[in-house]
Design a protein around this motif. Structure first.
Motif, PDB file in Angstrom:
ATOM      1  N   GLN A  93       0.856  -1.192   0.000  1.00  0.00           N
ATOM      2  CA  GLN A  93       0.000   0.000   0.000  1.00  0.00           C
ATOM      3  C   GLN A  93       0.891   1.240   0.000  1.00  0.00           C
ATOM      4  O   GLN A  93       1.957   1.262   0.616  1.00  0.00           O
ATOM      5  CB  GLN A  93      -0.952  -0.009   1.207  1.00  0.00           C
ATOM      6  CG  GLN A  93      -0.258  -0.222   2.549  1.00  0.00           C
ATOM      7  CD  GLN A  93      -1.224  -0.204   3.730  1.00  0.00           C
ATOM      8  OE1 GLN A  93      -2.435  -0.123   3.571  1.00  0.00           O
ATOM      9  NE2 GLN A  93      -0.667  -0.249   4.939  1.00  0.00           N
ATOM     10  N   HIS A  94       0.427   2.244  -0.715  1.00  0.00           N
ATOM     11  CA  HIS A  94       1.259   3.437  -0.913  1.00  0.00           C
ATOM     12  C   HIS A  94       0.421   4.700  -0.980  1.00  0.00           C
ATOM     13  O   HIS A  94      -0.765   4.659  -1.291  1.00  0.00           O
ATOM     14  CB  HIS A  94       2.029   3.344  -2.245  1.00  0.00           C
ATOM     15  CG  HIS A  94       2.644   2.017  -2.523  1.00  0.00           C
ATOM     16  ND1 HIS A  94       2.140   1.154  -3.464  1.00  0.00           N
ATOM     17  CD2 HIS A  94       3.707   1.397  -1.957  1.00  0.00           C
ATOM     18  CE1 HIS A  94       2.869   0.049  -3.473  1.00  0.00           C
ATOM     19  NE2 HIS A  94       3.819   0.161  -2.568  1.00  0.00           N
ATOM     20  N   ILE A  95       1.103   5.826  -0.759  1.00  0.00           N
ATOM     21  CA  ILE A  95       0.582   7.118  -1.193  1.00  0.00           C
ATOM     22  C   ILE A  95       1.212   7.390  -2.556  1.00  0.00           C
ATOM     23  O   ILE A  95       2.433   7.464  -2.682  1.00  0.00           O
ATOM     24  CB  ILE A  95       0.959   8.252  -0.212  1.00  0.00           C
ATOM     25  CG1 ILE A  95       0.438   7.948   1.204  1.00  0.00           C
ATOM     26  CG2 ILE A  95       0.407   9.588  -0.720  1.00  0.00           C
ATOM     27  CD1 ILE A  95       0.891   8.972   2.244  1.00  0.00           C
ATOM     28  N   HIS A  96       0.379   7.495  -3.567  1.00  0.00           N
ATOM     29  CA  HIS A  96       0.870   7.837  -4.905  1.00  0.00           C
ATOM     30  C   HIS A  96       0.672   9.334  -5.136  1.00  0.00           C
ATOM     31  O   HIS A  96      -0.323   9.924  -4.690  1.00  0.00           O
ATOM     32  CB  HIS A  96       0.100   7.042  -5.974  1.00  0.00           C
ATOM     33  CG  HIS A  96       0.464   5.582  -6.018  1.00  0.00           C
ATOM     34  ND1 HIS A  96       1.195   5.029  -7.052  1.00  0.00           N
ATOM     35  CD2 HIS A  96       0.195   4.571  -5.162  1.00  0.00           C
ATOM     36  CE1 HIS A  96       1.361   3.724  -6.831  1.00  0.00           C
ATOM     37  NE2 HIS A  96       0.758   3.422  -5.677  1.00  0.00           N
ATOM     38  N   ILE A  97       1.612   9.942  -5.837  1.00  0.00           N
ATOM     39  CA  ILE A  97       1.556  11.396  -6.078  1.00  0.00           C
ATOM     40  C   ILE A  97       1.952  11.711  -7.517  1.00  0.00           C
ATOM     41  O   ILE A  97       2.462  10.846  -8.237  1.00  0.00           O
ATOM     42  CB  ILE A  97       2.493  12.162  -5.112  1.00  0.00           C
ATOM     43  CG1 ILE A  97       3.952  11.717  -5.312  1.00  0.00           C
ATOM     44  CG2 ILE A  97       2.074  11.959  -3.657  1.00  0.00           C
ATOM     45  CD1 ILE A  97       4.958  12.592  -4.551  1.00  0.00           C
ATOM     46  N   PRO A 129       3.281   7.955  -9.659  1.00  0.00           N
ATOM     47  CA  PRO A 129       4.223   7.024  -9.027  1.00  0.00           C
ATOM     48  C   PRO A 129       4.117   7.058  -7.498  1.00  0.00           C
ATOM     49  O   PRO A 129       3.435   7.904  -6.925  1.00  0.00           O
ATOM     50  CB  PRO A 129       5.594   7.527  -9.490  1.00  0.00           C
ATOM     51  CG  PRO A 129       5.377   8.969  -9.802  1.00  0.00           C
ATOM     52  CD  PRO A 129       3.949   9.109 -10.263  1.00  0.00           C
ATOM     53  N   ILE A 130       4.815   6.149  -6.867  1.00  0.00           N
ATOM     54  CA  ILE A 130       4.766   6.038  -5.406  1.00  0.00           C
ATOM     55  C   ILE A 130       5.518   7.190  -4.751  1.00  0.00           C
ATOM     56  O   ILE A 130       6.653   7.494  -5.123  1.00  0.00           O
ATOM     57  CB  ILE A 130       5.382   4.692  -4.962  1.00  0.00           C
ATOM     58  CG1 ILE A 130       4.522   3.534  -5.442  1.00  0.00           C
ATOM     59  CG2 ILE A 130       5.558   4.647  -3.444  1.00  0.00           C
ATOM     60  CD1 ILE A 130       5.220   2.191  -5.313  1.00  0.00           C
ATOM     61  N   GLY A 131       4.878   7.821  -3.779  1.00  0.00           N
ATOM     62  CA  GLY A 131       5.553   8.836  -2.971  1.00  0.00           C
ATOM     63  C   GLY A 131       5.973   8.282  -1.627  1.00  0.00           C
ATOM     64  O   GLY A 131       7.063   8.569  -1.143  1.00  0.00           O
ATOM     65  N   ILE A 180      -4.350   7.163  -2.306  1.00  0.00           N
ATOM     66  CA  ILE A 180      -4.005   5.957  -1.544  1.00  0.00           C
ATOM     67  C   ILE A 180      -4.376   4.733  -2.381  1.00  0.00           C
ATOM     68  O   ILE A 180      -5.512   4.631  -2.882  1.00  0.00           O
ATOM     69  CB  ILE A 180      -4.772   5.896  -0.210  1.00  0.00           C
ATOM     70  CG1 ILE A 180      -4.483   7.141   0.646  1.00  0.00           C
ATOM     71  CG2 ILE A 180      -4.470   4.597   0.533  1.00  0.00           C
ATOM     72  CD1 ILE A 180      -3.234   7.091   1.462  1.00  0.00           C
ATOM     73  N   VAL A 181      -3.416   3.821  -2.541  1.00  0.00           N
ATOM     74  CA  VAL A 181      -3.675   2.602  -3.300  1.00  0.00           C
ATOM     75  C   VAL A 181      -3.233   1.390  -2.471  1.00  0.00           C
ATOM     76  O   VAL A 181      -2.116   1.362  -1.954  1.00  0.00           O
ATOM     77  CB  VAL A 181      -2.919   2.585  -4.652  1.00  0.00           C
ATOM     78  CG1 VAL A 181      -3.253   1.320  -5.439  1.00  0.00           C
ATOM     79  CG2 VAL A 181      -3.252   3.827  -5.476  1.00  0.00           C
ATOM     80  N   VAL A 182      -4.130   0.421  -2.332  1.00  0.00           N
ATOM     81  CA  VAL A 182      -3.795  -0.864  -1.720  1.00  0.00           C
ATOM     82  C   VAL A 182      -3.787  -1.898  -2.845  1.00  0.00           C
ATOM     83  O   VAL A 182      -4.732  -1.976  -3.636  1.00  0.00           O
ATOM     84  CB  VAL A 182      -4.819  -1.264  -0.643  1.00  0.00           C
ATOM     85  CG1 VAL A 182      -4.430  -2.610  -0.013  1.00  0.00           C
ATOM     86  CG2 VAL A 182      -4.928  -0.180   0.433  1.00  0.00           C
ATOM     87  N   HIS A 183      -2.723  -2.666  -2.928  1.00  0.00           N
ATOM     88  CA  HIS A 183      -2.518  -3.589  -4.053  1.00  0.00           C
ATOM     89  C   HIS A 183      -2.790  -5.045  -3.664  1.00  0.00           C
ATOM     90  O   HIS A 183      -2.805  -5.396  -2.496  1.00  0.00           O
ATOM     91  CB  HIS A 183      -1.081  -3.479  -4.565  1.00  0.00           C
ATOM     92  CG  HIS A 183      -0.702  -2.101  -5.039  1.00  0.00           C
ATOM     93  ND1 HIS A 183      -0.675  -1.738  -6.360  1.00  0.00           N
ATOM     94  CD2 HIS A 183      -0.347  -0.985  -4.338  1.00  0.00           C
ATOM     95  CE1 HIS A 183      -0.318  -0.460  -6.469  1.00  0.00           C
ATOM     96  NE2 HIS A 183      -0.103   0.018  -5.252  1.00  0.00           N
ATOM     97  N   GLY A 184      -2.924  -5.876  -4.681  1.00  0.00           N
ATOM     98  CA  GLY A 184      -3.082  -7.310  -4.470  1.00  0.00           C
ATOM     99  C   GLY A 184      -4.509  -7.748  -4.701  1.00  0.00           C
ATOM    100  O   GLY A 184      -5.380  -7.510  -3.868  1.00  0.00           O
TER     101      GLY A 184
END
Ligand SMILES: [Cu+2]
Length: 273
Positions: A93-97, A129-131, A180-184
């Motif tokens: 999971q990431h904050i993407h910016i 992309p991921i921040g 906010i993106v959660v993957h999988g």
């Protein structure tokens, strides 16, 4: 017999280091009462941002979630609640910016092994992309994008962590340009990450399902004193449930196998630097 070079020695040391996370994963099988991820802290004075995490279009996700960020300077308290994702599987999971500040729509989907789906790369024009990597411990930079042994690994979880974010991430959050993106995902609903969508473009050794975006939401500012997220009571509740992060020994071996391939990837990536 050749002498060891300094570089060779460093590589060995690096390899030893990368084995440690596997030991940590084995420990997942033991129901330990670990301390809460979040330390008790007041978030008074910070600005609040919130995202409703909806299933990413085309990716056959039933789950949902909610995220809040309380930002004070470059210090962010990030909470993520996720429900009904694939259980016993790691969820990066990431904050993407620096994208369009939104989640990908169905037209972002491409053909993946004969199926229309949105991979992490397909979603980048929308969320960027991921921040920040929303790890449970340690590094939170984009270098930890796939540090699977440091992400939640249950289908439903509550995550809370206070961290220092980079100035560009803080600026993006304040500009309502962070996502906010959660993957999988489990595209074919067979209870595991497999190669139904082929291999991940992030790492051909990983199934696309393991890295594709599952739930996503754009962060937007909330009025001061708004919904009450980020207050002491919410923090305590989230912290109290943090054992969800390490709950369940089910699938620990699968997680370890996945982590192994990720570690290989990181090692390769490190070698290329
Ligand atoms: Cu991400």
């Amino acid at each position: 017999m050749r002498h060891r070079t300094a570089a060779g020695l460093r590589l060995e040391q690096a390899m030893n280091k990368t084995l440690l996370p596997l030991v940590g994963i084995a420990a997942f099988a033991i129901p330990l009462a670990l301390p809460a991820v979040a330390s008790a802290q007041s978030s008074s004075g910070g600005a609040n941002y919130q995202a409703t995490l909806d299933p990413v279009a085309t990716n056959m996700v039933d789950g949902s979630g909610m995220a809040t960020v309380t930002l004070s300077g470059n210090q962010a308290t990030v909470s993520v609640t996720a429900n009904q994702l694939l259980d016993a599987s790691p969820h990066a999971q990431h904050i993407h910016i620096k994208g369009a500040g939104e989640c990908p729509k169905a037209d972002a989907a491409h053909d993946h092994n004969g199926h229309k789906a949105i991979s992490t790369a397909d979603g980048q024009p929308a969320y960027g992309p991921i921040g920040t990597s929303l790890t449970t411990k340690g590094d939170t930079s984009p270098n930890s994008a796939l540090a699977i042994d440091r992400f939640p690994s249950t289908g439903s979880f509550h995550y809370t962590r206070t961290m220092t974010v980079t100035p560009d991430v803080a600026a993006a959050v304040r500009a309502n340009n962070a996502v906010i993106v959660v993957h999988g995902i489990d595209y074919n609903h067979n209870g595991k990450y497999d190669s139904v969508l082929g291999a991940s473009e992030l790492d051909p050794k990983l199934p696309q399902e393991a890295t594709a975006p599952a739930i996503c939401g754009a962060l937007n500012s909330m009025p001061t004193g708004g919904a009450g997220t980020g207050d002491g009571a919410t923090q305590a509740a989230a912290g109290g449930n943090s054992s969800d992060l390490i709950a369940t020994g089910l699938g620990a071996a699968a997680v370890a196998a996945l982590a192994g391939t990720l570690i290989l990837r990181r090692r390769n990536a490190a070698a290329q630097r």
